[in-house]
Design a protein around this motif. Structure first.
Motif, mmCIF file in Angstrom:
data_model
loop_
_atom_site.group_PDB
_atom_site.id
_atom_site.type_symbol
_atom_site.label_atom_id
_atom_site.label_comp_id
_atom_site.label_asym_id
_atom_site.label_seq_id
_atom_site.Cartn_x
_atom_site.Cartn_y
_atom_site.Cartn_z
ATOM 1 N N GLN A 11 -3.115 -68.370 -82.529
ATOM 2 C CA GLN A 11 -2.521 -69.489 -83.266
ATOM 3 C C GLN A 11 -1.197 -69.040 -83.877
ATOM 4 O O GLN A 11 -1.131 -67.971 -84.502
ATOM 5 C CB GLN A 11 -3.462 -69.975 -84.371
ATOM 6 N N ILE A 44 3.749 -72.052 -76.133
ATOM 7 C CA ILE A 44 2.542 -71.511 -76.787
ATOM 8 C C ILE A 44 1.310 -72.284 -76.289
ATOM 9 O O ILE A 44 0.291 -71.691 -75.919
ATOM 10 C CB ILE A 44 2.683 -71.604 -78.326
ATOM 11 N N ASN A 45 1.434 -73.591 -76.260
ATOM 12 C CA ASN A 45 0.305 -74.405 -75.788
ATOM 13 C C ASN A 45 -0.001 -74.140 -74.316
ATOM 14 O O ASN A 45 -1.165 -74.042 -73.920
ATOM 15 C CB ASN A 45 0.594 -75.899 -75.999
ATOM 16 N N ASP A 46 1.073 -74.013 -73.507
ATOM 17 C CA ASP A 46 0.909 -73.729 -72.074
ATOM 18 C C ASP A 46 0.157 -72.423 -71.832
ATOM 19 O O ASP A 46 -0.537 -72.274 -70.832
ATOM 20 C CB ASP A 46 2.290 -73.617 -71.413
ATOM 21 N N LYS A 97 -2.146 -71.975 -79.770
ATOM 22 C CA LYS A 97 -2.049 -73.202 -80.543
ATOM 23 C C LYS A 97 -0.920 -73.059 -81.561
ATOM 24 O O LYS A 97 -0.920 -72.114 -82.365
ATOM 25 C CB LYS A 97 -3.380 -73.480 -81.257
ATOM 26 N N ALA A 98 0.028 -73.967 -81.508
ATOM 27 C CA ALA A 98 1.148 -73.927 -82.443
ATOM 28 C C ALA A 98 0.871 -74.877 -83.595
ATOM 29 O O ALA A 98 0.442 -76.019 -83.375
ATOM 30 C CB ALA A 98 2.432 -74.328 -81.733
ATOM 31 N N ARG A 99 1.118 -74.399 -84.794
ATOM 32 C CA ARG A 99 0.901 -75.256 -85.965
ATOM 33 C C ARG A 99 2.208 -75.337 -86.762
ATOM 34 O O ARG A 99 2.712 -74.322 -87.240
ATOM 35 C CB ARG A 99 -0.213 -74.694 -86.830
ATOM 36 N N VAL A 120 6.806 -74.557 -78.928
ATOM 37 C CA VAL A 120 5.490 -75.188 -79.086
ATOM 38 C C VAL A 120 4.851 -75.422 -77.717
ATOM 39 O O VAL A 120 3.666 -75.113 -77.495
ATOM 40 C CB VAL A 120 5.621 -76.525 -79.864
ATOM 41 N N ARG A 121 5.643 -75.931 -76.789
ATOM 42 C CA ARG A 121 5.095 -76.214 -75.447
ATOM 43 C C ARG A 121 4.672 -74.917 -74.740
ATOM 44 O O ARG A 121 3.661 -74.873 -74.050
ATOM 45 C CB ARG A 121 6.134 -76.952 -74.589
#
Lengths: 117, 260
Positions: B2, B28-30, B34-36, B25-26
């Motif tokens: 995260q 990290i998610n890819d 999880k980006a917060r 963000v994209r």
């Protein structure tokens, strides 16, 4: 003579390699056979180099400029399209006429320039 | 994994920062993380800007964007030329901040497209191409930032020239030399950036490119290249236009000389 309405072929934005490829396929064989092609750009508003590179610049790979001058007619091209197309043709002529040594020379000039920066 | 983004020290996010943040963000998610984005650490102006330009909405917030002085945040996963041209003409150039004719608007959109086409053609970006812009009324400047998170210009040049130790500065200079291109398909390439540079110089705007370990800046005063001390995994282009029509002149006359 073959008259081609470019807007009908690719729409009002002449920008991508893919659209240039569509145009190339329409005209290349005709020009190779010695036929005359009229490209009518009426209604086409935006032009970018990938379209002209793939559609027209590439013709210079196997057609001499004199042949294209005599057999490829350009109509209703806007001032923007005119400027972009001329730059692409100028580049394509250089590209297809230059030897690999010439390209290497350009590379070395860039190296020397950056070394002093 | 995260990743927590804290905005405590952030006073303003320029468009280049917004697209960079969106890309991070994209990515990290890819990659399964999880980006917060911690909204509670954002100053009011930062938060408002991200809501106005649609970034917050794109990141999943239940907030419809509005426009203000921002040009909406946008993500493109494929080369949607009609959508991008519409975005440039309507949301960037067509908001009344710059007084230009429809022909000139088409010409500027055409120059900007060259940035997008480079991003789509060369980068292989896994998260697509991200754009965002801003109008700065005091400076009378219109800014557009376009980012991809792909292989980058220096890397492409090193592969093309088979020179793995070429510096970021030299690679950027090569890429911005007239007629050069790392693209191999469909004939000669490489005049798009040349036309863009010419336009930037004539209109006294600015062009800044960060790509991996290379940096290039083009203004009316010249071209500047340097190695970057930090590594940015992708390419970020920022274009600045002056909002006074005296800087823009475009002939409406086609050249009568033959093309070939």
């Amino acid at each position: 003579m073959e008259h081609i309405k470019v807007k009908k072929l690719i729409g009002e934005n002449a920008m991508t390699l893919d659209d240039g490829e569509v145009l190339f396929r329409q005209i290349h064989e005709l020009l190779i056979r010695g036929e005359t092609v009229e490209l009518d750009f009426d209604g086409v508003e935006i032009f970018a180099t990938p379209f002209f590179n793939a559609g027209i610049g590439r013709l210079l790979a196997d057609l001499q400029p004199e042949i294209l001058k005599a057999h490829l007619k350009i109509q209703h091209l806007s001032a923007l399209g005119d400027r972009v197309l001329r730059r692409v043709i100028e580049n394509a002529k250089e590209y297809y006429s230059s030897s690999s040594e010439h390209r290497k020379a350009i590379d070395s000039i860039v190296h020397e320039t950056t070394a002093t920066m | 994994m995260q990743v927590h983004f804290d905005f405590t020290q952030c006073g303003f996010l320029r468009p280049n920062a917004v697209v960079f943040l969106g890309g991070l963000v994209r990515i990290i998610n890819d990659r399964g993380g999880k980006a917060r984005l911690d909204v509670s650490t954002m100053q009011q102006g930062v938060r408002a800007n991200l809501e106005i330009n649609g970034f917050a909405y794109a990141m999943g917030a239940n907030l419809s964007p509005w426009k203000g002085n921002s040009i909406p945040y946008r993500e493109d996963s494929f080369q949607d030329e009609n959508g991008i041209v519409e975005y440039l003409k309507k949301n960037w150039l067509g908001r009344g901040w710059i007084n230009i004719s429809p022909n000139l608007m088409n010409a500027i959109a055409s120059q900007m497209w060259e940035i997008y086409t480079n991003a789509f053609d060369h980068s292989g970006s896994g998260v697509g191409v991200l754009s965002c812009g801003q109008y700065f009324p005091k400076r009378r400047e219109l800014v557009l930032a376009v980012a991809d998170f792909g292989v980058g210009i220096p890397s492409n040049v090193r592969i093309h020239k088979e020179d793995p130790i070429l510096s970021g500065k030299c690679a950027m200079q090569w890429a911005f030399t007239r007629g050069t291109s790392t693209a191999k398909k469909l004939g000669p390439r490489g005049m798009g950036l040349d036309l863009l540079k010419e336009f930037i110089r004539v209109s006294q705007g600015g062009l800044a490119i960060y790509s991996h370990d290379g940096y290039a800046r083009i203004t009316k005063d010249g071209e500047f290249y340097q190695d970057l001390p930090v590594f940015f995994e992708g390419t970020l282009v920022q274009v600045t236009l002056r909002c006074d029509d005296i800087y823009y002149s475009l002939s409406n006359e086609a050249d009568p000389a033959p093309y070939f």
